[in-house]
Write a protein that holds these residues in place. Structure first.
Motif, mmCIF file in Angstrom:
data_model
loop_
_atom_site.group_PDB
_atom_site.id
_atom_site.type_symbol
_atom_site.label_atom_id
_atom_site.label_comp_id
_atom_site.label_asym_id
_atom_site.label_seq_id
_atom_site.Cartn_x
_atom_site.Cartn_y
_atom_site.Cartn_z
ATOM 1 N N THR A 255 0.781 -1.005 0.050
ATOM 2 C CA THR A 255 -0.035 0.032 -0.014
ATOM 3 C C THR A 255 0.923 1.408 0.132
ATOM 4 O OG1 THR A 255 -2.021 1.012 0.940
ATOM 5 C CG2 THR A 255 -0.239 0.285 2.471
ATOM 6 N N PHE A 256 0.209 2.312 -0.087
ATOM 7 C CA PHE A 256 0.979 3.886 -0.008
ATOM 8 C C PHE A 256 0.457 4.363 1.036
ATOM 9 C CE2 PHE A 256 0.036 8.458 -0.880
ATOM 10 C CZ PHE A 256 1.442 8.603 -1.362
ATOM 11 N N PHE A 257 1.527 5.070 1.840
ATOM 12 C CA PHE A 257 1.308 5.754 3.026
ATOM 13 C C PHE A 257 2.176 7.226 2.820
ATOM 14 C CE2 PHE A 257 1.905 6.242 7.595
ATOM 15 C CZ PHE A 257 0.636 5.908 8.077
ATOM 16 N N MET A 258 1.499 8.164 3.670
ATOM 17 C CA MET A 258 2.151 9.467 4.032
ATOM 18 C C MET A 258 2.104 10.194 5.023
ATOM 19 S SD MET A 258 1.151 12.991 1.545
ATOM 20 C CE MET A 258 -0.285 13.433 2.322
ATOM 21 N N LEU A 259 3.330 10.550 5.495
ATOM 22 C CA LEU A 259 3.534 11.472 6.749
ATOM 23 C C LEU A 259 3.358 12.781 6.245
ATOM 24 C CD1 LEU A 259 6.822 10.026 8.254
ATOM 25 C CD2 LEU A 259 4.358 9.403 8.689
ATOM 26 N N LYS A 260 1.877 13.415 6.947
ATOM 27 C CA LYS A 260 1.782 14.792 6.548
ATOM 28 C C LYS A 260 2.822 15.677 7.190
ATOM 29 C CE LYS A 260 -3.205 13.742 5.838
ATOM 30 N NZ LYS A 260 -4.757 13.816 6.249
ATOM 31 N N GLU B 227 4.613 -2.839 2.548
ATOM 32 C CA GLU B 227 4.343 -4.048 2.389
ATOM 33 C C GLU B 227 4.147 -5.176 3.921
ATOM 34 O OE1 GLU B 227 6.603 -6.691 -1.097
ATOM 35 O OE2 GLU B 227 7.553 -7.362 0.853
ATOM 36 N N LYS B 228 3.153 -5.713 3.485
ATOM 37 C CA LYS B 228 2.607 -6.652 4.855
ATOM 38 C C LYS B 228 3.790 -7.311 5.275
ATOM 39 C CE LYS B 228 -0.690 -9.797 4.888
ATOM 40 N NZ LYS B 228 -2.271 -10.263 4.979
ATOM 41 N N LYS B 229 3.969 -7.484 6.451
ATOM 42 C CA LYS B 229 4.861 -8.142 7.205
ATOM 43 C C LYS B 229 4.380 -9.737 7.116
ATOM 44 C CE LYS B 229 6.457 -7.619 11.304
ATOM 45 N NZ LYS B 229 6.722 -7.061 12.588
ATOM 46 N N ASP B 230 5.525 -10.778 7.084
ATOM 47 C CA ASP B 230 4.833 -12.033 7.074
ATOM 48 C C ASP B 230 4.303 -12.492 8.248
ATOM 49 O OD1 ASP B 230 6.174 -12.710 4.627
ATOM 50 O OD2 ASP B 230 8.321 -12.836 5.592
ATOM 51 N N GLY B 231 3.386 -13.620 8.187
ATOM 52 C CA GLY B 231 2.846 -14.105 9.132
ATOM 53 C C GLY B 231 1.571 -13.330 9.854
#
Ligand code: GDP
Ligand code: MG
Length: 147
Positions: free
Chosen positions: A5-10, A75-79
């Motif tokens: 996914t995409f994520f931003m710190l404002k 990216e989603k962590k494993d597990g």
């Protein structure tokens, strides 16, 4: 293929980078990061295209324009079995920091929709997160060559 996914710190989120990233890292790895000293108007307009006719849109532009922002691909962590968008939603909390549950990222902001509205400005809620796979792809493409 692991979920991304995409994520931003404002701008207010950039100041709390360490604290916010520590929370993010409980569910995801940062696979790409780009830091702007000044976020260009053109990028804000593209990112918030869906809100361009809303009354708060000019406030949103004022909040973000020519201020620092940090953009990331996560990216989603494993597990982890849960959907990445649902995990991040829970971690981020409500748009209104006053309503954000304790422990969520947005609960770290002292702002509220009510105060922001009374001062004719956008609520400072630290971060932006993509809502689903389709938006994540569109938003990531605004800042990164590869998603
Ligand atoms: P989000 O997905 O939780 O970030 O919220 P939205 O996509 O609905 O809105 C984008 C951003 O615009 C929010 O994160 C706030 O910074 C700002 N915003 C949204 N709605 C309002 C509002 O009603 N009043 C004010 N002052 N700001 C708002
Ligand atoms: Mg949104």
């Amino acid at each position: 293929m692991k979920q991304r996914t995409f994520f931003m710190l404002k701008p207010d989120g950039v100041k709390l980078e360490e604290e916010i990233l520590a929370r993010i890292k409980s569910v995801a790895e940062i696979v790409a990061i780009k830091k702007y000293a000044r976020l260009p108007l053109e990028k804000i307009a593209q990112l918030y295209e869906e809100h361009k006719d809303k009354p708060f849109y000019p406030w949103l532009v004022d909040y973000l324009k020519d201020n620092p922002a940090t953009l990331m691909i996560l990216e989603k962590k494993d597990g982890l079995n849960e959907d990445l968008f649902s995990l991040i939603d829970k971690l981020v909390g409500s748009t209104d920091p006053k309503k954000a549950l304790p422990g969520t990222i947005r609960s770290l902001s002292p702002d509220s929709l009510e105060v922001a509205y009374s001062q004719n400005r956008a609520v400072q809620n630290l971060v932006h997160r993509s809502e689903n796979e389709t938006t994540a792809q569109r938003e990531a493409a605004l800042f990164f060559d590869v998603f």
